[in-house]
Every structure is written in structure tokens, then in C-alpha cells.
Design a protein around this motif. Structure first.
Motif, mmCIF file in Angstrom:
data_model
loop_
_atom_site.group_PDB
_atom_site.id
_atom_site.type_symbol
_atom_site.label_atom_id
_atom_site.label_comp_id
_atom_site.label_asym_id
_atom_site.label_seq_id
_atom_site.Cartn_x
_atom_site.Cartn_y
_atom_site.Cartn_z
ATOM 1 N N ALA A 108 5.073 0.321 -5.030
ATOM 2 C CA ALA A 108 3.768 -0.066 -4.652
ATOM 3 C C ALA A 108 2.965 -0.363 -5.953
ATOM 4 O O ALA A 108 2.055 -1.304 -5.906
ATOM 5 N N SER A 154 -2.760 1.085 1.554
ATOM 6 C CA SER A 154 -2.567 0.023 0.776
ATOM 7 C C SER A 154 -2.771 0.621 -0.644
ATOM 8 O O SER A 154 -4.010 1.156 -0.907
ATOM 9 N N ILE A 157 -8.703 -4.638 3.373
ATOM 10 C CA ILE A 157 -7.737 -3.910 2.847
ATOM 11 C C ILE A 157 -7.093 -2.873 3.887
ATOM 12 O O ILE A 157 -7.889 -2.096 4.301
ATOM 13 N N GLY A 211 -1.565 -5.020 -6.597
ATOM 14 C CA GLY A 211 -2.500 -4.613 -5.270
ATOM 15 C C GLY A 211 -3.313 -5.567 -5.075
ATOM 16 O O GLY A 211 -3.209 -6.762 -4.715
#
Length: 246
Positions: free
Chosen positions: A77, A110, A106, A82
Motif C-alpha cells: 500500500a 486508505s 479519502i 497514495g
């Protein structure tokens, strides 16, 4: 546990860091997954995946350069950008100075952005902090203290080399949470994740951490503590402060 210092205040949370002291955990053979890793078959996820009900209870180990999975793997991730390209610096209207807000929604959970800067020794970090204080200027230091069989500190200074994350303000009711993330190296990276759904135009904040009581004592004894300006319903009135790390 983590103890992270940002601008002379501390974030503290309890974590099990037994894996951090295990060099085999830091230099392990990568998984052999094709494409995306799955919980049932991925060696990395079975060994290192955080408990999603309480992700801060373990350090996060992502798939690394020895793994066969792609960047689409959910265990990579923080190896993406991002939401960094959607973040904006702005001048707040409540005496906090500069802040960071998001231009897009968002979703909760996340990965948002990393805290980027120079990794420096702890003694150098203290010297830089003292120098900035003598000039009446703010520091951009995070000090991560990891306590296990051996206590280690990782110091990240974003004053001269950094990204937009150095302008993220404190809040006693934050929408971001910081985590230590590792891959290929024992030195952790600091990654921010969304604690809840965040709306477009909303300011990003995380809790610099700790109890407000040490800050109250510091205000009386050292004069270094500062009033908190987050103005949330959960505001502790004082910025977090740790007297034990001078």
C-alpha cells in the motif's frame, strides 16, 4: 510501542515490537505470489499482516524487493503515491500557521502519504532542535522510539528535505493515524492512514499523542509546552509533550 516526536511534542501508542528485534523478520525470503497476494497463500501476509481490528498493535511489514507480487498487491500500500498528488498546503485562519487539506475524498483505511525527511542520529536531532529553539523557529522532527529487547530510535528531520506532510497539524480528534512500515530495511518509514472517511477540502491532522498531563507539568516547570489550537470537541487544551526525552 512507538514514541514519535513531531515539532517537540510526542505521539505514543502501545505496540508489540518483538518482530522488529528479529533480524530474520527484516531479511526474509519474499513471497512467491503472482499478481496480488492472498491471505490464505501469501507467506508475507500470514507472518506479518496486522490485525485489521487494531492495526497499530503490530509493526507493518510490506512485501519487498524479494517478493514476486506486483505493486497492485494490497501488502504494498505505501509503495504507491497514495493521495499525495491531491493534497494542498494552505494558510489556516486559526493561528496554526500552514496546514494541509485534501482536494478529494479519502476513504477510511486508505494510505495517504509518508513523512519524508533526512534520517539522522538522535544526538544530531537534539542539537538541531536546540538550535531551532534558540532562533525561535519551529522544528520538523519525528523521533520514533521502539522499545523491545533493545530500545532503538529513528529520527527523521523534514526541515531541509521533505514533502507536504511536514505541514500536517496536530488535532486531539484526528482524521489520520501514523504507522511504522518496513520493507528491505530495519529503518522504518512513517506512513499516514485515514482513520475515517475524509471529505474534500477537509484539513488533515493526526494526534501528536500522549496525555496532556505531562504538557501541563512542562508548562509550569520548563515553559516549553504550548496551547493546543485544534479547537475540537475533544481538545486537551495543551499540545502533547514528553519530559523524559530531553
Amino acid at each position: 510501542r512507538y514514541r514519535m516526536e513531531l515539532r517537540d511534542v510526542f505521539f505514543t501508542s502501545r505496540c508489540d515490537h518483538s518482530l522488529v528485534q528479529d533480524q530474520d523478520a527484516l531479511q526474509y525470503e519474499g513471497c512467491h505470489c503472482d499478481g496480488k497476494c492472498a491471505d490464505s497463500s501469501c507467506d508475507c501476509l500470514q507472518r506479518f499482516a496486522a490485525d485489521q481490528s487494531c492495526p497499530a498493535q503490530k509493526p507493518l511489514f510490506e512485501c519487498n524487493s524479494q517478493c514476486r507480487c506486483t505493486l497492485a498487491c494490497p501488502n504494498r500500500a505505501t509503495q504507491t503515491s497514495g493521495f499525495s498528488e491531491h493534497l494542498r498546503v494552505f494558510l489556516t485562519h486559526d493561528q496554526k500557521g500552514w496546514g494541509v487539506k485534501t482536494a478529494v475524498a479519502i476513504p477510511q483505511g486508505s494510505f495517504v502519504i509518508k513523512y519524508v525527511g533526512q534520517v539522522i542520529p538522535f544526538e544530531v536531532a537534539k542539537q538541531r532542535r536546540s538550535l531551532q529553539e534558540s532562533k525561535g523557529k519551529m522544528t520538523f522532527l519525528i523521533v520514533v522510539r521502539e522499545i523491545g529487547k533493545v530500545t532503538t530510535r529513528t529520527c527523521i528531520d523534514a526541515r531541509h528535505q521533505g514533502n507536504i506532510s511536514r505541514f500536517i497539524n496536530h488535532s486531539c480528534d484526528p482524521n489520520l493515524e501514523a504507522h511504522c512500515v518496513r520493507r528491505d530495511s530495519p529503518i522504518p518509514e512513517i506512513a499516514f492512514f485515514a482513520l475515517r472517511d475524509i471529505l474534500p477540502g477537509e484539513e488533515l491532522c493526526f494526534c501528536y499523542g500522549g496525555d496532556s498531563q505531562p504538557a501541563k507539568e512542562a508548562a509550569h516547570n520548563t515553559g516549553r509546552a504550548r496551547r493546543c489550537l485544534c479547537a475540537s470537541a475533544k481538545c486537551c487544551l495543551w499540545m502533547p509533550f514528553d519530559l523524559d526525552d530531553d
